[in-house]
Design a protein around this motif. Structure first.
Motif, PDB file in Angstrom:
ATOM      1  N   LEU A 181      45.928  10.986  98.724  1.00 32.94           N
ATOM      2  CA  LEU A 181      45.067  12.065  98.598  1.00 32.94           C
ATOM      3  C   LEU A 181      43.709  11.894  99.759  1.00 32.94           C
ATOM      4  CD1 LEU A 181      43.830  14.288  96.832  1.00 32.94           C
ATOM      5  CD2 LEU A 181      42.701  12.490  95.458  1.00 32.94           C
ATOM      6  N   GLU A 182      43.195  10.738  99.768  1.00 33.58           N
ATOM      7  CA  GLU A 182      42.373  10.668 100.757  1.00 33.58           C
ATOM      8  C   GLU A 182      42.693  10.690 102.269  1.00 33.58           C
ATOM      9  OE1 GLU A 182      39.081   9.946 100.265  1.00 33.58           O
ATOM     10  OE2 GLU A 182      39.668  10.056  98.191  1.00 33.58           O
ATOM     11  N   ASN A 183      43.935  10.432 102.749  1.00 34.75           N
ATOM     12  CA  ASN A 183      44.511  10.652 103.923  1.00 34.75           C
ATOM     13  C   ASN A 183      44.798  12.113 104.192  1.00 34.75           C
ATOM     14  OD1 ASN A 183      44.585   7.914 104.872  1.00 34.75           O
ATOM     15  ND2 ASN A 183      46.654   7.552 103.977  1.00 34.75           N
ATOM     16  N   PHE A 184      45.406  12.731 103.189  1.00 35.68           N
ATOM     17  CA  PHE A 184      45.192  14.224 103.338  1.00 35.68           C
ATOM     18  C   PHE A 184      44.019  14.970 103.377  1.00 35.68           C
ATOM     19  CE2 PHE A 184      49.728  13.911 102.068  1.00 35.68           C
ATOM     20  CZ  PHE A 184      50.260  14.489 103.007  1.00 35.68           C
ATOM     21  N   LYS A 185      42.898  14.402 102.708  1.00 37.07           N
ATOM     22  CA  LYS A 185      41.698  15.041 102.666  1.00 37.07           C
ATOM     23  C   LYS A 185      40.853  14.738 104.269  1.00 37.07           C
ATOM     24  CE  LYS A 185      39.865  14.660  98.111  1.00 37.07           C
ATOM     25  NZ  LYS A 185      38.932  14.029  97.159  1.00 37.07           N
ATOM     26  N   ILE A 186      41.438  13.471 104.927  1.00 30.26           N
ATOM     27  CA  ILE A 186      40.877  13.315 105.982  1.00 30.26           C
ATOM     28  C   ILE A 186      41.635  14.197 107.103  1.00 30.26           C
ATOM     29  CG2 ILE A 186      40.890  11.459 107.956  1.00 30.26           C
ATOM     30  CD1 ILE A 186      40.479   9.378 105.441  1.00 30.26           C
ATOM     31  N   LEU A 187      42.980  14.185 107.115  1.00 30.02           N
ATOM     32  CA  LEU A 187      43.608  15.202 107.845  1.00 30.02           C
ATOM     33  C   LEU A 187      43.419  16.504 107.772  1.00 30.02           C
ATOM     34  CD1 LEU A 187      46.331  14.783 109.624  1.00 30.02           C
ATOM     35  CD2 LEU A 187      47.700  15.343 107.874  1.00 30.02           C
ATOM     36  N   PHE A 188      43.379  17.076 106.581  1.00 31.87           N
ATOM     37  CA  PHE A 188      43.021  18.726 106.642  1.00 31.87           C
ATOM     38  C   PHE A 188      41.569  18.888 106.467  1.00 31.87           C
ATOM     39  CE2 PHE A 188      47.227  18.178 105.093  1.00 31.87           C
ATOM     40  CZ  PHE A 188      47.708  18.977 106.128  1.00 31.87           C
ATOM     41  N   SER A 189      40.734  17.957 106.739  1.00 35.25           N
ATOM     42  CA  SER A 189      39.175  18.355 106.779  1.00 35.25           C
ATOM     43  C   SER A 189      38.782  19.234 108.048  1.00 35.25           C
ATOM     44  CB  SER A 189      38.300  16.962 106.607  1.00 35.25           C
ATOM     45  OG  SER A 189      38.495  16.314 107.739  1.00 35.25           O
ATOM     46  N   GLU A 190      37.892  19.995 107.905  1.00 33.89           N
ATOM     47  CA  GLU A 190      37.353  20.800 108.751  1.00 33.89           C
ATOM     48  C   GLU A 190      36.239  19.878 109.746  1.00 33.89           C
ATOM     49  OE1 GLU A 190      35.222  25.003 109.250  1.00 33.89           O
ATOM     50  OE2 GLU A 190      36.224  24.640 107.665  1.00 33.89           O
ATOM     51  N   GLU A 191      36.641  20.088 110.869  1.00 27.66           N
ATOM     52  CA  GLU A 191      35.658  19.300 111.773  1.00 27.66           C
ATOM     53  C   GLU A 191      34.352  20.401 112.353  1.00 27.66           C
ATOM     54  OE1 GLU A 191      37.455  17.445 115.178  1.00 27.66           O
ATOM     55  OE2 GLU A 191      38.914  16.415 113.726  1.00 27.66           O
TER      56      GLU A 191
END
Length: 167
Positions: A98-108
Motif C-alpha cells: 500500500l505504501e509503495n503504491f501510494k508513493i508510486l502513484f502520488s502526484e508530484e
C-alpha cells in the motif's frame, strides 16, 4: 535410459585420474546430461498439463493437489520493505504494498516557469470563451437534439436520442 547411461559414464570418468582429456570428456558429458535433463523436465511439465486438462473437471485428488500447488506458487510469503528488512506478516506485507503504491502513484508538484505562459498565442477569443461558458437555452438544446440521429448512440443514461424526441 539415455540419462542413466550418461550418469554412469560420468561417474566412471570422474573416478579416473584427472587429465586434460578426461576434463574435456567430463565437460561434454555434463553438457549432454544437462540437455537430456532439461528435455525430461519439459516432457514431464507437458505431461502434467495434459493430465490436468483431461482430469480438471473431475473432483479428483490430482485436481485438488494441482490447485494447492498453484495457490502456494502464487502466494507472496515475504517482501523487503523500504528499510531493507524482510516482512512476513500478511498485514505488514499489505501495508508495504500500500505504501509503495501510494508513493508510486502520488502526484508530484510541478512548477512551470512564468515566461512559458506567453509562448502559445490564445486560439479562442474572449467573446468565444464567454459563449462557450454560457449555459445553453432550452431552445438551443431542443434544436441540437432534433438535429441528432435517432438511434446512433446511447446517452449517458442509456437512452437513445429517439426517446427524448418522442417523450
Amino acid at each position: 535410459m539415455r540419462i542413466s547411461s550418461l550418469m554412469q559414464k560420468l561417474k566412471k570418468i570422474q573416478g579416473n585420474k584427472s587429465s586434460k582429456e578426461n576434463n574435456r570428456l567430463e565437460t561434454s558429458l555434463q553438457n549432454e546430461l544437462n540437455e537430456w535433463l532439461y528435455r525430461s523436465e519439459v516432457l514431464w511439465r507437458q505431461k502434467s498439463r495434459e493430465l490436468w486438462l483431461k482430469e480438471r473437471d473431475k473432483n479428483s485428488r490430482f485436481f485438488h493437489l494441482s490447485t494447492i500447488i498453484c495457490r502456494r506458487r502464487n502466494t507472496i510469503e515475504a517482501v523487503n520493505n523500504n528499510a531493507g528488512d524482510w516482512v512476513a506478516e500478511p498485514k505488514e506485507i499489505r501495508n508495504v504494498f500500500l505504501e509503495n503504491f501510494k508513493i508510486l502513484f502520488s502526484e508530484e508538484e510541478v512548477e512551470t516557469p512564468q515566461q512559458l505562459d506567453d509562448l502559445v498565442n490564445p486560439c479562442i477569443l474572449d467573446v468565444e470563451n464567454q459563449l462557450l461558458c454560457s449555459i445553453p437555452s432550452p431552445k438551443d438544446i431542443m434544436n441540437t437534439l432534433f438535429q441528432m440521429s435517432d438511434l446512433k448512440a446511447l446517452g449517458p443514461d442509456d437512452f437513445p436520442v429517439l426517446f427524448y424526441k418522442e417523450y
